[in-house]
Write a protein that holds these residues in place. Sequence first.
Motif, PDB file in Angstrom:
ATOM      1  N   ARG A  99       0.857  -1.193   0.000  1.00  0.00           N
ATOM      2  CA  ARG A  99       0.000   0.000   0.000  1.00  0.00           C
ATOM      3  C   ARG A  99       0.890   1.238   0.000  1.00  0.00           C
ATOM      4  O   ARG A  99       1.749   1.381   0.876  1.00  0.00           O
ATOM      5  CB  ARG A  99      -0.921   0.019   1.221  1.00  0.00           C
ATOM      6  N   ILE A 101       1.244   5.663  -1.206  1.00  0.00           N
ATOM      7  CA  ILE A 101       0.552   6.941  -1.409  1.00  0.00           C
ATOM      8  C   ILE A 101       1.015   7.525  -2.736  1.00  0.00           C
ATOM      9  O   ILE A 101       2.220   7.690  -2.962  1.00  0.00           O
ATOM     10  CB  ILE A 101       0.844   7.912  -0.258  1.00  0.00           C
ATOM     11  N   ASP A 119       5.072   6.510   2.913  1.00  0.00           N
ATOM     12  CA  ASP A 119       4.238   7.196   3.905  1.00  0.00           C
ATOM     13  C   ASP A 119       4.208   8.672   3.542  1.00  0.00           C
ATOM     14  O   ASP A 119       5.023   9.140   2.751  1.00  0.00           O
ATOM     15  CB  ASP A 119       4.765   6.987   5.333  1.00  0.00           C
ATOM     16  N   THR A 209      -5.446  12.636   2.655  1.00  0.00           N
ATOM     17  CA  THR A 209      -5.424  11.196   2.375  1.00  0.00           C
ATOM     18  C   THR A 209      -5.887  10.903   0.958  1.00  0.00           C
ATOM     19  O   THR A 209      -5.270  10.118   0.236  1.00  0.00           O
ATOM     20  CB  THR A 209      -6.307  10.446   3.376  1.00  0.00           C
ATOM     21  N   ARG A 228      -4.477  13.225  -5.062  1.00  0.00           N
ATOM     22  CA  ARG A 228      -3.751  12.392  -4.109  1.00  0.00           C
ATOM     23  C   ARG A 228      -4.663  11.270  -3.625  1.00  0.00           C
ATOM     24  O   ARG A 228      -5.846  11.490  -3.326  1.00  0.00           O
ATOM     25  CB  ARG A 228      -3.278  13.244  -2.933  1.00  0.00           C
ATOM     26  N   ARG A 230      -4.540   6.757  -2.139  1.00  0.00           N
ATOM     27  CA  ARG A 230      -3.793   5.545  -1.811  1.00  0.00           C
ATOM     28  C   ARG A 230      -3.896   4.566  -2.976  1.00  0.00           C
ATOM     29  O   ARG A 230      -4.943   4.462  -3.626  1.00  0.00           O
ATOM     30  CB  ARG A 230      -4.312   4.907  -0.524  1.00  0.00           C
ATOM     31  N   GLU A 232      -2.867   0.515  -4.400  1.00  0.00           N
ATOM     32  CA  GLU A 232      -2.454  -0.852  -4.116  1.00  0.00           C
ATOM     33  C   GLU A 232      -1.372  -1.249  -5.119  1.00  0.00           C
ATOM     34  O   GLU A 232      -1.573  -1.156  -6.336  1.00  0.00           O
ATOM     35  CB  GLU A 232      -3.633  -1.813  -4.221  1.00  0.00           C
TER      36      GLU A 232
END
Length: 263
Positions: A99, A101, A119, A209, A228, A230, A232
């Motif tokens: 995971r 960013i 991160d 996030t 922006r 997250r 995979e």
Amino acid sequence: MAAVDQSSSSSRRYFDWYPLEETAIDTEPAVALLPSDFHHSFDALSVSEDGDDTLVLRPLMRRPTPKKKVRKVLKSVINSVISCNRHPSSLDHPSLGSRVIGTLFGYRKGHVHFAFQSDPGSIPALLVELATPTCCLVKEMASGLVRIALECERERSGCGGHKGRSRGKPLLQEPVWRTYCNGRKSGYAVARECTMGDMRVLRSVQAITMGAGVLPGSGPEGELMYMRARFERVVGSRDSEAFYMINPDGTGGPELSIFLLRV
């Protein structure tokens, strides 16, 4: 005879001289009070105060033995040679997990950049500048489905034109990529180091996030647009990786996928 004894005692009192016969018979051997690791360099020779005529040698300074100096120098030289000859893949380099960013950003009149971080506050493990204009990517995002494919050629090490084994460079460290956006060729992309300007952009959106917006810009390229989220990360092999944007549950946001291929 008395005159000789008087001159002898006077000479002994002021100069501490002893005849060779008297020193060999009447006096005790000179004792040097020194540790075993001292050698040469003494500042004084003095007679002990209790009158037993014992010579005491006082050391001027403590010097390490030459063997210790040689060991320290050899150790520092060997460490420097090892650090300089390490393979680039063994150097400290940001790594990514399953995971990550992802941040896409670019000025309205400029080109798109995307960065992947482990991160929010870390240095990007991958930062690529695309040849795709920012306005064109915004239009593609409005369709709801964007697939960006980056392809690079596998470097071969062979003789006489024969193909050899591929070199051991990690996929994320490839410098140049061919770019395809939704199946259409979109020039070339270049991987580069993160600059202070890039870090300022990433820090300004560090608390976000997931989302998209515009940052005010003072240059001729206009405002800075960003998105922006997250992602995979799926590693298919040493020569293929994919990043799929994760949408929150219950929301029908755009689908964005980025593929890295080495062919």
